[in-house]
Design a protein around this motif. Sequence first.
Motif, PDB file in Angstrom:
ATOM      1  N   ARG A 201     -41.483  87.782  28.558  1.00 50.64           N
ATOM      2  CA  ARG A 201     -39.914  88.136  27.978  1.00 50.64           C
ATOM      3  C   ARG A 201     -40.751  89.146  26.440  1.00 50.64           C
ATOM      4  NH1 ARG A 201     -35.891  82.925  27.873  1.00 50.64           N
ATOM      5  NH2 ARG A 201     -36.437  82.972  30.245  1.00 50.64           N
ATOM      6  N   ILE A 202     -41.621  88.549  26.106  1.00 48.79           N
ATOM      7  CA  ILE A 202     -42.365  89.404  24.653  1.00 48.79           C
ATOM      8  C   ILE A 202     -42.929  91.220  25.166  1.00 48.79           C
ATOM      9  CG2 ILE A 202     -43.739  89.756  22.656  1.00 48.79           C
ATOM     10  CD1 ILE A 202     -43.643  86.616  23.050  1.00 48.79           C
ATOM     11  N   GLU A 203     -43.397  91.646  25.545  1.00 53.30           N
ATOM     12  CA  GLU A 203     -43.927  92.173  26.653  1.00 53.30           C
ATOM     13  C   GLU A 203     -42.825  93.342  27.275  1.00 53.30           C
ATOM     14  OE1 GLU A 203     -46.874  93.248  25.340  1.00 53.30           O
ATOM     15  OE2 GLU A 203     -47.141  94.398  27.469  1.00 53.30           O
ATOM     16  N   THR A 244     -46.897  92.877  35.767  1.00 55.02           N
ATOM     17  CA  THR A 244     -46.860  91.535  35.878  1.00 55.02           C
ATOM     18  C   THR A 244     -48.293  90.648  35.939  1.00 55.02           C
ATOM     19  OG1 THR A 244     -44.480  91.440  37.706  1.00 55.02           O
ATOM     20  CG2 THR A 244     -46.150  89.646  37.212  1.00 55.02           C
ATOM     21  N   ILE A 245     -48.780  91.652  36.773  1.00 55.27           N
ATOM     22  CA  ILE A 245     -50.646  90.906  37.036  1.00 55.27           C
ATOM     23  C   ILE A 245     -51.189  91.542  35.255  1.00 55.27           C
ATOM     24  CG2 ILE A 245     -52.928  91.375  38.058  1.00 55.27           C
ATOM     25  CD1 ILE A 245     -51.316  90.685  40.302  1.00 55.27           C
ATOM     26  N   ASN A 246     -50.337  92.685  35.078  1.00 58.95           N
ATOM     27  CA  ASN A 246     -51.530  92.559  33.684  1.00 58.95           C
ATOM     28  C   ASN A 246     -51.003  91.924  32.361  1.00 58.95           C
ATOM     29  OD1 ASN A 246     -52.832  94.120  31.494  1.00 58.95           O
ATOM     30  ND2 ASN A 246     -50.599  94.947  31.010  1.00 58.95           N
ATOM     31  N   VAL A 247     -49.637  91.661  32.823  1.00 61.79           N
ATOM     32  CA  VAL A 247     -48.970  90.250  31.601  1.00 61.79           C
ATOM     33  C   VAL A 247     -49.940  88.889  32.035  1.00 61.79           C
ATOM     34  CG1 VAL A 247     -47.241  88.330  31.587  1.00 61.79           C
ATOM     35  CG2 VAL A 247     -46.786  91.465  31.371  1.00 61.79           C
ATOM     36  N   ILE A 248     -49.572  88.638  33.186  1.00 60.41           N
ATOM     37  CA  ILE A 248     -51.187  87.800  33.826  1.00 60.41           C
ATOM     38  C   ILE A 248     -52.272  87.849  33.666  1.00 60.41           C
ATOM     39  CG2 ILE A 248     -51.194  85.764  35.495  1.00 60.41           C
ATOM     40  CD1 ILE A 248     -49.205  86.456  37.041  1.00 60.41           C
ATOM     41  N   SER A 249     -52.931  88.522  33.426  1.00 64.61           N
ATOM     42  CA  SER A 249     -54.044  88.927  33.114  1.00 64.61           C
ATOM     43  C   SER A 249     -54.637  88.363  31.685  1.00 64.61           C
ATOM     44  CB  SER A 249     -55.031  90.165  33.372  1.00 64.61           C
ATOM     45  OG  SER A 249     -54.587  90.453  34.525  1.00 64.61           O
ATOM     46  N   GLN A 250     -53.825  89.305  31.133  1.00 60.84           N
ATOM     47  CA  GLN A 250     -53.162  88.830  29.365  1.00 60.84           C
ATOM     48  C   GLN A 250     -53.592  87.113  29.015  1.00 60.84           C
ATOM     49  OE1 GLN A 250     -51.458  91.531  26.358  1.00 60.84           O
ATOM     50  NE2 GLN A 250     -50.760  93.121  28.655  1.00 60.84           N
ATOM     51  N   CYS A 251     -52.756  86.399  29.651  1.00 58.97           N
ATOM     52  CA  CYS A 251     -52.685  85.124  28.913  1.00 58.97           C
ATOM     53  C   CYS A 251     -53.939  85.094  29.795  1.00 58.97           C
ATOM     54  CB  CYS A 251     -51.028  85.380  29.205  1.00 58.97           C
ATOM     55  SG  CYS A 251     -49.688  85.498  29.054  1.00 58.97           S
TER      56      CYS A 251
END
Length: 331
Positions: A201-203, A244-251
Amino acid sequence: MAALVFDLGGTHLRSAIADDKASLLNIKKKRIKSFIHNYSPADIWNEIINEIVNYSSDAQSLITKESPIIISFPGPVEFPSRIINAPTVVGNNDAIPDLVEKVKHITGRQTYIINDVSAAAWYFSNKIDSNRFIVVTVSSGIGSKVFDRGKVKGVLDDVPFAGEIGHIVIDRKNDALLCDCGGKGHLGAISSGRGVERFARIEANRDRINFNKSVCAATFHGSPDNLTNEDHIVPAAKLGDLWTINVISQCSRPLATILLFLTAAFGLDKVVIIGGFALSLDEIYKCILQKEMADICDYALLSNKIDDLLVMGDADEEACLKGAAVYSLNI
Ligand SMILES: [Zn+2]
């Protein structure tokens, strides 16, 4: 020796009889009262104790007088039997009864309590032949337990903080995400399923242009305010959406770092991933975490091992019951 095994979750109590090969019979699943619906902690504990006592009494013809009771519990437990807290059962309430003593007193049976991730570790000790492994749950929070086959007690959980990796601060910035426990910047605040949702959500708000091109927005009609794992993030990741993959990767990056440390420190030969969020993505999650671990591993002795390290645990909803059954064979 048969045993009576129970798995207490936030919404259900599962009960079963375990035979001397750790197979389950007479499985029963009962919805229990929840603090979310304003039941008092005393009401909730009484219902749990009554259910355990009544099930044990009804099962008498199938067990012996010596059959023990094993309870898998969703919170930290101090060896041998003190429950530290039980947020998923009664919320933030400190009036926790001595559950083991009460059940033992009423039933006359030896009663044991183990943390639910410990129960999961016992379950996998019967499924994989690894000598020393860690089970990591990635769901609304993050927890773990190490299992060492060389130890009589198997799971390394004789101190109540064992495996509570979700509450280690990994982000010291002022605007770090908040953990469900109230802490700031904890591993569980960013690398958990709930953390991914918050960070997405922030991203999405920070970079609307790229978010609007993502599958989350374009295909599944998500907006920065209503993004959820179920409706947007998990299905978009399954379609290979790069945002989405990038968000999950960062987390997942902080979790990858911590798992690499733990692997080196304990000499682990497997990392077993469970938990609703991770298992909903299955091999996609494994690839993401594996890549994050490989990217920060610059030591040949360990980097050679990373491709073979992660396993997605095929834990079904009875895994903790089955784990309690395996534990009963090792008392
Ligand atoms: Zn925390």
